[in-house]
Write a protein that holds these residues in place. Structure first.
Motif, PDB file in Angstrom:
ATOM      1  N   UNK A   4      -5.535   6.631  -3.103  1.00 20.75           N
ATOM      2  CA  UNK A   4      -5.997   5.293  -3.433  1.00 20.75           C
ATOM      3  C   UNK A   4      -5.770   4.261  -2.356  1.00 20.75           C
ATOM      4  N   UNK A   5      -5.639   4.707  -1.107  1.00 21.35           N
ATOM      5  CA  UNK A   5      -5.353   3.790  -0.009  1.00 21.35           C
ATOM      6  C   UNK A   5      -6.371   3.939   1.112  1.00 21.35           C
ATOM      7  N   UNK A   6      -6.461   2.903   1.910  1.00 17.72           N
ATOM      8  CA  UNK A   6      -7.264   2.942   3.131  1.00 17.72           C
ATOM      9  C   UNK A   6      -6.491   2.255   4.233  1.00 17.72           C
ATOM     10  N   UNK A   7      -6.742   2.669   5.465  1.00 17.50           N
ATOM     11  CA  UNK A   7      -6.185   2.022   6.643  1.00 17.50           C
ATOM     12  C   UNK A   7      -7.299   1.318   7.381  1.00 17.50           C
ATOM     13  N   UNK A   8      -7.188   0.025   7.544  1.00 12.89           N
ATOM     14  CA  UNK A   8      -8.203  -0.744   8.251  1.00 12.89           C
ATOM     15  C   UNK A   8      -7.718  -1.119   9.635  1.00 12.89           C
ATOM     16  N   UNK A   9      -8.436  -0.674  10.658  1.00 12.84           N
ATOM     17  CA  UNK A   9      -8.134  -1.050  12.038  1.00 12.84           C
ATOM     18  C   UNK A   9      -9.030  -2.237  12.361  1.00 12.84           C
ATOM     19  N   UNK A  10      -8.443  -3.413  12.406  1.00 13.24           N
ATOM     20  CA  UNK A  10      -9.237  -4.638  12.326  1.00 13.24           C
ATOM     21  C   UNK A  10      -8.933  -5.605  13.462  1.00 13.24           C
ATOM     22  N   UNK A  11      -9.287  -5.200  14.675  1.00  9.55           N
ATOM     23  CA  UNK A  11      -9.132  -6.084  15.817  1.00  9.55           C
ATOM     24  C   UNK A  11      -7.680  -6.359  16.132  1.00  9.55           C
ATOM     25  N   UNK A  12      -7.134  -7.436  15.575  1.00 10.77           N
ATOM     26  CA  UNK A  12      -5.769  -7.820  15.857  1.00 10.77           C
ATOM     27  C   UNK A  12      -4.744  -7.326  14.864  1.00 10.77           C
ATOM     28  N   UNK A  13      -5.186  -6.596  13.833  1.00 11.96           N
ATOM     29  CA  UNK A  13      -4.268  -6.154  12.783  1.00 11.96           C
ATOM     30  C   UNK A  13      -4.577  -4.732  12.339  1.00 11.96           C
ATOM     31  N   UNK A  14      -3.539  -4.086  11.813  1.00 13.02           N
ATOM     32  CA  UNK A  14      -3.708  -2.885  11.024  1.00 13.02           C
ATOM     33  C   UNK A  14      -3.476  -3.244   9.572  1.00 13.02           C
ATOM     34  N   UNK A  15      -4.428  -2.909   8.715  1.00 10.45           N
ATOM     35  CA  UNK A  15      -4.343  -3.279   7.307  1.00 10.45           C
ATOM     36  C   UNK A  15      -4.130  -2.053   6.438  1.00 10.45           C
ATOM     37  N   UNK A  16      -3.419  -2.239   5.346  1.00 10.47           N
ATOM     38  CA  UNK A  16      -3.303  -1.238   4.295  1.00 10.47           C
ATOM     39  C   UNK A  16      -4.036  -1.793   3.089  1.00 10.47           C
ATOM     40  N   UNK A  17      -5.014  -1.014   2.587  1.00 10.48           N
ATOM     41  CA  UNK A  17      -5.888  -1.481   1.514  1.00 10.48           C
ATOM     42  C   UNK A  17      -5.720  -0.638   0.262  1.00 10.48           C
ATOM     43  N   UNK A  18      -5.813  -1.294  -0.882  1.00 13.58           N
ATOM     44  CA  UNK A  18      -5.873  -0.623  -2.180  1.00 13.58           C
ATOM     45  C   UNK A  18      -7.344  -0.398  -2.493  1.00 13.58           C
ATOM     46  N   UNK A  19      -7.761   0.878  -2.624  1.00  9.02           N
ATOM     47  CA  UNK A  19      -9.179   1.181  -2.869  1.00  9.02           C
ATOM     48  C   UNK A  19      -9.386   1.860  -4.219  1.00  9.02           C
ATOM     49  N   UNK A  20      -8.447   1.678  -5.146  1.00 11.88           N
ATOM     50  CA  UNK A  20      -8.621   2.306  -6.461  1.00 11.88           C
ATOM     51  C   UNK A  20      -9.839   1.744  -7.173  1.00 11.88           C
ATOM     52  N   UNK A  21     -10.137   0.465  -6.962  1.00 20.73           N
ATOM     53  CA  UNK A  21     -11.423  -0.101  -7.366  1.00 20.73           C
ATOM     54  C   UNK A  21     -12.291  -0.073  -6.113  1.00 20.73           C
ATOM     55  N   UNK A  22     -13.070   0.993  -5.974  1.00 17.70           N
ATOM     56  CA  UNK A  22     -13.745   1.268  -4.699  1.00 17.70           C
ATOM     57  C   UNK A  22     -14.626   0.119  -4.247  1.00 17.70           C
ATOM     58  N   UNK A  23     -15.330  -0.514  -5.159  1.00 15.31           N
ATOM     59  CA  UNK A  23     -16.255  -1.584  -4.779  1.00 15.31           C
ATOM     60  C   UNK A  23     -15.535  -2.874  -4.416  1.00 15.31           C
TER      61      UNK A  23
END
Length: 662
Positions: free
Chosen positions: A367-386
């Motif tokens: 239920x997680x995603x890793x976002x590589x976003x320019x100046x940051x690394x993000x941890x995302x909750x994707x359990x609600x995919x949309x």
């Protein structure tokens, strides 16, 4: 033929293209060697240059095949890879090529589909193929003539959708246009929605004019709630009618982030950029400042603007000197406005953070995603995919451009890459700091990311080789975190990060520079493990396939266990949970690991090997009983082991074997 290469990180957001001329030649056979210790002198240093005949260095890998591009794609940048069945689908700035790799020693071209766009990032889901388009020249009709006007309803910036039920004859069935195009994208399955598949779109170019795509706004969100900035796009694709795919949400996962700290460019690069800009201005070229450095603007970026000036004054033909003068006076403001170079923020407050992601890797099983976003690394909750939501964000002044992410199979760690230099710069020189243009490894603790270490391919490359951390994937060896990764002209590197504080290289392959006299783009854009082999998309030289060979770091049993994992299709940004079948090979792989690490005493390792071999020779109830007895003994041994977790994994593998006999 002109070849588009990717530019320095500061211009990466501009989506510009720099032209290179390269010629195709016959592929040469590459030698290789394996060893049980790291070479005393790194053989990657000082390799002879050449396009298709460069010298090669190989360690603990075997080169299986090297396949040059097909005719329509020679000299044009190969980009990312996706896989379906026996096929490797290779993106290219001219479209995509489908390779049949059922015989890895001799890949054959199934089709080369001509449909130019940058960067043609590819992914598959069952019978569907999705292809990204971000640049100004991609056309809705896949035409090769490009798009001349700054505003045009012929332009494609977004996602193309193909039906590949007959993969030799892809059918272009639809597209979804987005305000910032699609630099990369990620296919996401929703376990609660079997009728649709979703796509996260990461667009990093400037915002389109609303005259080209209604609703696009480049104003800050506080001035326009519909701003195309500070968001990603989520596309829902109905599987029964994929041609009706549409954007269903635009999550603002960057809200409230401020500009992250970053290091300055290397002094030699600052000086080189200044010299290049001065020379370009003297020759009538166009330059602009971006992130405090001045860059030469490629013709592909400037020409549509000049053409629009000609059209606006009602003229025809080539731009005049007055047109060029007008654009020269306006170009810096245009760049600032298009790409947030003068990001809005109060004069006494911090500047805002990134307005887009470069790449998002989803791991639906956790239920997680890793976002590589320019100046940051993000941890995302994707359990609600949309509707993905940000859980955490990390910044690092040693990072320049957070590029991609990979989770370990247990979901306890995440690795981010830093594409310092944007893929077009030589960032693996002996003078470059090892923590710049590297990987950063984090452990996941209560939805937080805790930094552990950096990893960088450390073989110094020349100033004429574009080199920096890029795309890779896990190699499915049970009980270990091992990854293969492309480093452009730094080649491919296989490394272990089971101990996140002490990653270690265990195999590699590299070629000499494409050109020893000047910078020429090449190298591994991405290197992924797929069904027993490593497949690398070589920017200039085609498609490479490798096999991992036994060494002091990896046993034959571990390689055989990895080969048990079979995927019907694979997109590295849609990370699957790896599950190994019940197999004696998996158990033997764990035993090899315990022997290597002294996790079990030598006599216990020998006894376990003997007991497993004895049970393997039995069948039916006697086999089940012998395996159950061995598992019981191993669980007892775990109490005195220096690696009890690994012993318990071995016991579980033996138990799976026993249960499989029922």
């Amino acid at each position: 033929m002109e070849s588009a290469i990717r530019v320095r990180v500061s211009l990466r957001s501009l989506g510009l293209a720099i032209g290179l001329v390269s010629l195709a030649a016959c592929a040469s056979s590459g030698g290789g060697s394996t060893s049980t210790v790291a070479p005393n002198r790194d053989p990657r240093v000082g390799l002879r240059a050449g396009l298709m005949d460069a010298a090669e260095a190989t360690w603990n890998l075997r080169v299986v095949s090297k396949t040059p591009p097909s005719e329509k794609f020679v000299g044009v940048t190969n980009s990312d890879l996706s896989f379906s069945g026996n096929y490797a689908i290779q993106g290219n700035y001219n479209g995509f090529q489908v390779w049949d790799i059922s015989n890895p020693a001799q890949p054959t071209l199934k089709i080369g589909y001509l449909c130019p766009a940058s960067q043609s990032d590819v992914s598959v889901y069952k019978n569907l193929l999705f292809v990204s388009g971000e640049g100004q020249g991609g056309r809705l009709d896949c035409g090769t003539q490009g798009v001349r006007d700054t505003v045009s309803h012929d332009r494609l910036r977004g996602i193309r959708i193909f039906d590949i039920t007959d993969i030799a004859n892809p059918k272009y069935i639809g597209n979804v246009q987005t305000c910032r195009g699609s630099h990369t994208h990620t296919v996401v399955e929703d376990p609660n929605d079997k009728d649709n598949v979703y796509i996260y779109v990461s667009g990093s170019a400037g915002v389109r004019s609303p005259n080209e795509l209604p609703g696009c706004s480049r104003l800050a969100p506080d001035k326009d709630p519909n701003s195309a900035l500070f968001r990603i796009e989520v596309i829902k694709v109905p599987l029964a009618n994929p041609e009706t795919a549409a954007i269903v949400s635009s999550p603002r996962i960057f809200n409230d982030l401020t500009e992250a700290p970053s290091h300055a460019e290397a002094p030699e690069d600052v000086a080189a950029a200044a010299r290049a800009a001065a020379a370009a201005r003297a020759a009538g070229g166009f330059t602009a400042k971006f992130n405090k450095m001045e860059y030469v603007l490629p013709n592909g970026f400037v020409k549509p603007m000049l053409d629009s000036i000609v059209t606006a004054r009602g003229g025809t033909g080539a731009p005049t000197g007055a047109d060029s003068t007008a654009l020269r006076g306006a170009i810096q403001g245009i760049v600032d406005k298009m790409f947030g170079n003068s990001a809005q923020g109060s004069s006494d407050g911090p500047r805002p953070g990134p307005t887009q992601c470069h790449d998002i890797t989803v791991y639906p099983a956790i239920g997680l995603a890793g976002g590589a976003c320019g100046g940051y690394g993000l941890l995302l909750d994707i359990r609600d995919v949309a509707n993905p939501k940000r859980l955490a964000a990390v910044a690092d002044s040693n990072f320049s451009y957070w590029h991609s992410a990979t989770f370990n199979n247990d979901g306890t760690k995440v690795l981010f890459t830093d594409e310092w230099g944007g893929g077009g710069g030589p960032k693996c020189r002996a003078t470059d700091r090892p923590e710049w243009g590297a990987d950063a490894i984090f452990t996941l603790v209560d939805n937080r990311m805790v930094f552990q270490s950096y990893y960088k391919m450390l073989a110094p490359q020349t100033q004429n080789e574009n080199c920096v951390a890029h795309n890779g994937s896990l190699i499915p060896i049970p009980g270990r975190d091992i990854m293969v990764q492309g480093w452009y002209q730094g080649g491919i590197s296989v490394f272990e990060w089971t101990d996140p504080a002490h990653p270690k290289e265990i195999a590699f392959h590299d070629r000499g520079p494409v050109d020893s006299t000047k910078m020429a783009s090449g190298g591994s854009w991405s290197a992924y493990w797929y069904n027993g082999v490593i497949v690398s998309s070589e920017i200039s030289r085609g498609l490479d396939i490798f096999e991992l060979t036994p060494s002091a770091f990896v046993s034959q049993n571990e390689i055989d266990a990895a080969r048990l994992v079979h995927l019907d299709y694979f997109n590295t940004q849609d990370q699957p949970k790896i599950v190994w079948p019940a197999s004696v090979v998996v158990a033997r792989a764990y035993i090899d690991q315990l022997a290597r690490s002294n996790g079990l005493a030598t006599d216990k390792v020998a006894a376990t090997r003997t007991a497993l071999a004895s049970a393997e020779g039995l069948s039916g109830q006697p086999r089940r009983d012998a395996l159950t007895q061995l598992a019981t003994q191993l669980n007892t041994d775990a109490a005195t082991s220096t690696d009890p977790a690994k012993v318990r994994k071995l016991a579980a593998a033996v138990t799976d074997l026993a249960n499989s006999e029922r």
